[in-house]
Enzyme design. Sequence first.
Site, PDB file in Angstrom:
ATOM      1  N   HIS A  41      -4.643  -6.846  -1.859  1.00  0.00           N
ATOM      2  CA  HIS A  41      -3.587  -7.719  -2.391  1.00  0.00           C
ATOM      3  C   HIS A  41      -2.204  -7.139  -2.104  1.00  0.00           C
ATOM      4  O   HIS A  41      -1.763  -6.204  -2.789  1.00  0.00           O
ATOM      5  CB  HIS A  41      -3.729  -7.847  -3.925  1.00  0.00           C
ATOM      6  N   THR A  42      -1.535  -7.658  -1.091  1.00  0.00           N
ATOM      7  CA  THR A  42      -0.136  -7.280  -0.818  1.00  0.00           C
ATOM      8  C   THR A  42       0.538  -8.508  -0.213  1.00  0.00           C
ATOM      9  O   THR A  42      -0.106  -9.537   0.007  1.00  0.00           O
ATOM     10  CB  THR A  42      -0.024  -6.123   0.211  1.00  0.00           C
TER      11      THR A  42
ATOM     12  N   ALA B 101       2.380   3.905   6.643  1.00  0.00           N
ATOM     13  CA  ALA B 101       1.911   2.631   6.105  1.00  0.00           C
ATOM     14  C   ALA B 101       2.764   1.469   6.596  1.00  0.00           C
ATOM     15  O   ALA B 101       2.532   0.329   6.192  1.00  0.00           O
ATOM     16  CB  ALA B 101       1.920   2.666   4.573  1.00  0.00           C
ATOM     17  N   ALA B 102       3.749   1.745   7.449  1.00  0.00           N
ATOM     18  CA  ALA B 102       4.562   0.646   7.991  1.00  0.00           C
ATOM     19  C   ALA B 102       3.688  -0.146   8.959  1.00  0.00           C
ATOM     20  O   ALA B 102       3.060   0.429   9.842  1.00  0.00           O
ATOM     21  CB  ALA B 102       5.787   1.196   8.710  1.00  0.00           C
TER      22      ALA B 102
ATOM     23  N   ILE C  21       0.829  -1.209   0.000  1.00  0.00           N
ATOM     24  CA  ILE C  21       0.000   0.000   0.000  1.00  0.00           C
ATOM     25  C   ILE C  21       0.866   1.263   0.000  1.00  0.00           C
ATOM     26  O   ILE C  21       0.594   2.209  -0.749  1.00  0.00           O
ATOM     27  CB  ILE C  21      -0.950  -0.030   1.225  1.00  0.00           C
TER      28      ILE C  21
ATOM     29  N   TYR D 125      -3.398  -7.265  16.758  1.00  0.00           N
ATOM     30  CA  TYR D 125      -3.328  -6.403  15.562  1.00  0.00           C
ATOM     31  C   TYR D 125      -4.506  -5.425  15.556  1.00  0.00           C
ATOM     32  O   TYR D 125      -4.324  -4.231  15.330  1.00  0.00           O
ATOM     33  CB  TYR D 125      -3.348  -7.298  14.322  1.00  0.00           C
TER      34      TYR D 125
ATOM     35  N   LYS E 210      -4.641  -1.222  15.632  1.00  0.00           N
ATOM     36  CA  LYS E 210      -5.320  -0.419  14.603  1.00  0.00           C
ATOM     37  C   LYS E 210      -6.438   0.415  15.219  1.00  0.00           C
ATOM     38  O   LYS E 210      -6.700   1.537  14.775  1.00  0.00           O
ATOM     39  CB  LYS E 210      -5.845  -1.332  13.489  1.00  0.00           C
TER      40      LYS E 210
END
Length: 237
Positions: A182-183, A83-84, A14, A148, A152
């Site tokens: 998709h990453t 974005a890390a 991203i 996680y 967030k």
Amino acid sequence: MGKVCAVFGGSRGIGRAVAELLAQKGCRLAILARNLDMAQSTARHLGAGHLALSCDVSREQEVQKAFEEMQRNLGPINYLVNAAGINRDGLLLRTKTEDMIAQIHTNLLGTMLTCKAALKVMIQQQGGAIVNIGSIVGLKGNSGQSVYSATKAGLVGFSRSLAKEVAKKQIRVNVVAPGFIHTEMTAHLEEDQLKKAILLGRFGEPHEVAQAVVFLLESSYITGSVLVVDGGLQLMT
Ligand code: NDP
């Protein structure tokens, strides 16, 4: 002169898509990630005049040094994108404390450290924009992602509070909350099963998140917002 933008986690996924879009718009970019080779390869791909730096966002001294380098090479930054991020998915009972700490340090502490460093520059300039990448699971929760999700969700509280702290300096702080994109982070997932839970019936692409990030950076009257980019996932669950 184009805006100066730091993209932490800009070497792939991203963050890289955000960097590509900003470069197309004439921004001068700093691409930051732990792996310098990959950050350099992304910076080269963007064209001339961009900077690649190795930086672990969870280490205050490295963040400090990176901001000094950016100031020296590109001048004061206008935009910051966080974005890390990492995930160490698993049920809480099976999650090691070191994996909890790693996620908190990268996703939450890291964003706090880069925002703090960026604000020192932005306050002097009386302006700037920050976008932190959250997640739909930070809003909805998800079994197997409690830690996680907490990082967030924490980003939302952090970003909204920061938006209140710095609004008088004309600095805006927003969150983009993606669904399944998709990453490398989602490469191991069972897409065929998961996409049944998405209204649009497919995973998103990094550039589709980048559109939202750049929209928020370039906006002028949006702050403290959370923009969900999830193909309608949140309506289905
Ligand atoms: P990727 O794994 O593709 O990219 C992660 C990026 O973060 C890389 O550039 C990586 O580089 C960097 N990074 C990781 N740890 C650190 C660190 N400690 N210091 C500096 N840089 C670091 O992930 P995505 O592009 O998928 O994710 C980007 C963001 O979006 C993350 O915050 C993620 O949580 C969030 N997100 C992703 C979703 C998805 O479906 N893909 C959904 C919702 C949110 P390096 O390893 O070299 O440091």
